[in-house]
Design an enzyme around this catalytic site. Structure first.
Site, PDB file in Angstrom:
ATOM      1  N   GLY A  71       0.832  -1.198   0.000  1.00 26.79           N
ATOM      2  CA  GLY A  71       0.000   0.000   0.000  1.00 26.79           C
ATOM      3  C   GLY A  71       0.868   1.250   0.000  1.00 26.79           C
ATOM      4  O   GLY A  71       0.576   2.240  -0.676  1.00 26.79           O
ATOM      5  N   THR A 237      10.590  -7.942 -11.600  1.00 27.20           N
ATOM      6  CA  THR A 237       9.968  -9.262 -11.718  1.00 27.20           C
ATOM      7  C   THR A 237       8.754  -9.322 -10.792  1.00 27.20           C
ATOM      8  O   THR A 237       8.850  -8.986  -9.620  1.00 27.20           O
ATOM      9  CB  THR A 237      10.981 -10.368 -11.350  1.00 27.20           C
ATOM     10  OG1 THR A 237      12.080 -10.272 -12.247  1.00 27.20           O
ATOM     11  CG2 THR A 237      10.352 -11.749 -11.458  1.00 27.20           C
ATOM     12  N   CYS A 325       2.965   1.443  11.255  1.00 33.38           N
ATOM     13  CA  CYS A 325       4.092   1.971  10.493  1.00 33.38           C
ATOM     14  C   CYS A 325       4.954   2.921  11.302  1.00 33.38           C
ATOM     15  O   CYS A 325       6.089   3.205  10.933  1.00 33.38           O
ATOM     16  CB  CYS A 325       3.603   2.684   9.238  1.00 33.38           C
ATOM     17  SG  CYS A 325       2.927   1.544   8.041  1.00 33.38           S
TER      18      CYS A 325
END
Lengths: 395, 395
Positions: A71, A237, A325
């Site tokens: 996110g 990737t 966070c």
């Protein structure tokens, strides 16, 4: 001891069906989706199925979905990428004061690159007034970024109303829906936004994967330069197993959304109602009704959130005191301060975020365990001693 | 039909031991490593073990490892982050002409931001001459980025020699070791570089995870702003299962490196020697000896790499015609062009990259299958018809 996980805002557990969907891509189906041979085909097809599943969750077209690593990456990509792509038109950006740091700090970085950033205030419930956004729009405004729901206080923002304003003025509008997509219905066409961020680990999907929905025709500058993956907009990737997991989680979220909301809402409402009554000197933070279905948040007077968190943890209950966070920064939340709460009260912040694994008995247990914990902490609190003295003195 | 995967440069399969190490983190141990309660502890501890394992693979200290979402992200982070952090000192950057696009295009983005980018040429083997780097260094050079080994031609670069030059002049030196770390020994102290990128899916670890090693004290600007994860240098909820997998893969790579190199090198050497002999009109690309142990690359005259790839695929053999990251762009490789190969020959590029799962019988099979495929394609090639006519005409 009973174990009660009430920190689903930090991360949700992975659903067994999601894990099962991922396992083959940690085994025999390992090819690089960009490879032109058969080994690549299996990975590529699985990725495109996941893209459909994510698109369907939010009412989008598949080719508008760009997979990212989180996110946070989606938000960085949107805020920096949209602003930089439009900078020939101007260098003014509008965000709200209660955005996640992945938006606020990205805006700060834009500030270093010569952009001017305006912060829209919020009311005491953490709601953005669309008129406050309108007031700040200028001819050189190239981006508005307002979150769909706040992960710390659960408040849902009037995104559709804000989009009504930005779209008339043709200002690109991004919404951080990381805390909301997969939890309650989101339809990008109905909302009228131009870009929307979401993350797998917020709705029982894996960590390490997110998506940015970008309306067709909206220009963006890549954050990750390199190969031509994701239409040249996000190099690297692809994390196939995590992308497959995100897709499966999106499919399940769409199917089960109504029943999940119906289960979570009454549990949340019991917490919102009974916890202040049982503990005393407790303020519910965020909007009383218009909030995420599993999200109960409070400020408890006279004590610190982290102390409550630790004692609840010792009783087998996982909660948080703010955004994961920034948990280790131990600062008062910028969200609560923007809502006008005094610093002292904001220090007593506690979040109980329910998930689909929780039961009514979990809520009973919390309501039983929490009052004595708060009492114990208050006995040690100089602030509380001062308060009781004042009250007694005033008698 | 026999199945032979010879595209380990695009991505390696996951080792069963790596998958087993990851599984618990897709199940019961799901907490956010930033959470302060017990649910976060398990994830955090696993992540720190992985950090030690990655550090040990490259002779670094654990606190110098920053986890990212891919090799591409590590390269973007290093090139943009190091240059932007030093820009008060100057805006000149040096890269080689054969870098991966995640480095080259990041440098191009720096160009948009007012940086001047110098490209160092390579010789016919793809080797950078350290003197060519020295010539380009200026007072305002703030970053040199030269890859450790090239994923398309396998050539290993004289990184230690280049670091000897940059360190004297105190210019930060980043090396993209994505194609090399975990495959042959890398010791960051011995090399003398300042930053090094690696990726899990290049040495039997998972996709969706990479790392940037950054020497203590070197300043970098974050690419992903937000929370305070990874010491505030890389925001976003950590991809715990993938990080655990990267750690396990690093541990196994360190333990088994010598035996892996011993197994792969003779297989590679057989391909390098016998394929040109059996097929005819074949040029080995990259350095004849100083190359990655499993890496055999060629240009086959008169035909296109993609056509060979497709026919080999129909025989159960996976190869590639260049970097997977740009395979769908179907352009001649910038690496081969920089090495001085004519466009026509570069179109016939084919890479056979061996992994620890390959056997001598796999090589036998390729050497048996490939000549008739090339013959068949040449029969249809107007270039070959022209060539044979000229040769006959010359008789």
């Amino acid at each position: 001891m009973r174990e009660v996980y009430l920190d689903n805002a930090a991360t949700t557990p992975l659903l067994p069906e999601v894990r099962e969907a991922m396992i083959p891509y940690l085994g025999d189906v390992f090819g690089n989706p960009s490879s032109l041979h058969d080994w690549g085909d299996g990975s590529r097809e699985a990725m495109e199925t996941a893209r459909d599943q994510v698109a369907q969750l939010i009412g989008a077209d598949s080719d508008e979905i760009i997979f990212t690593g989180s996110g946070t990456e989606s938000n960085n990509f949107a805020v920096k990428g949209l602003a930089l792509a439009q900078q020939s038109k101007g260098k003014h950006v509008v965000v709200s004061a209660i955005e996640h740091f992945s938006v606020l700090h990205s805006a700060k970085t834009l500030g270093k690159w010569g952009f001017e950033v305006d912060e829209v205030p919020v009311d005491k419930y953490g709601v953005v007034d669309p008129e406050e956004v309108r007031k700040r729009l200028r001819k050189d405004t190239v981006l508005v970024s307002i979150m769909h729901a706040n992960g710390e206080v659960g408040t849902i923002e009037p995104i559709k109303e804000i989009a009504g304003i930005t779209s008339k003025l043709k200002v690109p509008f991004h919404t951080d829906a990381v805390a909301k997509a997969g939890t309650i219905p989101v339809d990008v066409r109905e909302l009228g936004v131009d870009a929307l961020s979401l993350a797998g680990n917020q709705f029982y999907g894996p960590k390490g994967v997110g998506a940015l929905w970008l309306r067709k025709g909206v220009r963006i500058m890549p954050l990750l330069d390199g190969g031509i993956q994701e239409g040249g907009r996000r190099a690297g990737t692809e994390n196939v197993p995590a992308i497959v997991g995100l897709g499966k989680a999106a499919e399940l979220a769409k199917t089960d959304m109504e029943s999940r909301v119906k289960r979570l809402t009454p549990l949340r409402d019991r917490l919102l109602k009974e916890l202040p009554r049982k503990v005393g000197h407790v303020v519910v933070t965020g909007h009383p009704q218009n909030r995420l279905p599993g999200h109960a948040s409070f400020c408890v007077e006279f004590i610190e959130g982290e102390a409550m968190l630790m004692l609840l943890n010792s009783k087998g209950i996982a909660v948080s005191s703010g955004s994961a966070c920034t948990s280790r920064a131990l600062k008062a939340s910028h969200v609560l301060i923007a809502m006008g709460l005094p610093h002292e009260l904001a220090q007593g912040s506690i979040l109980l975020t329910l998930g689909i694994g929780n039961t009514p008995e979990d809520v009973d247990y919390v309501l039983e365990v929490m009052p004595p914990i708060v009492d114990r902490l208050r006995q040690m609190s100089p602030l509380y001693a001062k308060f009781t003295k004042t009250v007694k003195g005033g008698k």
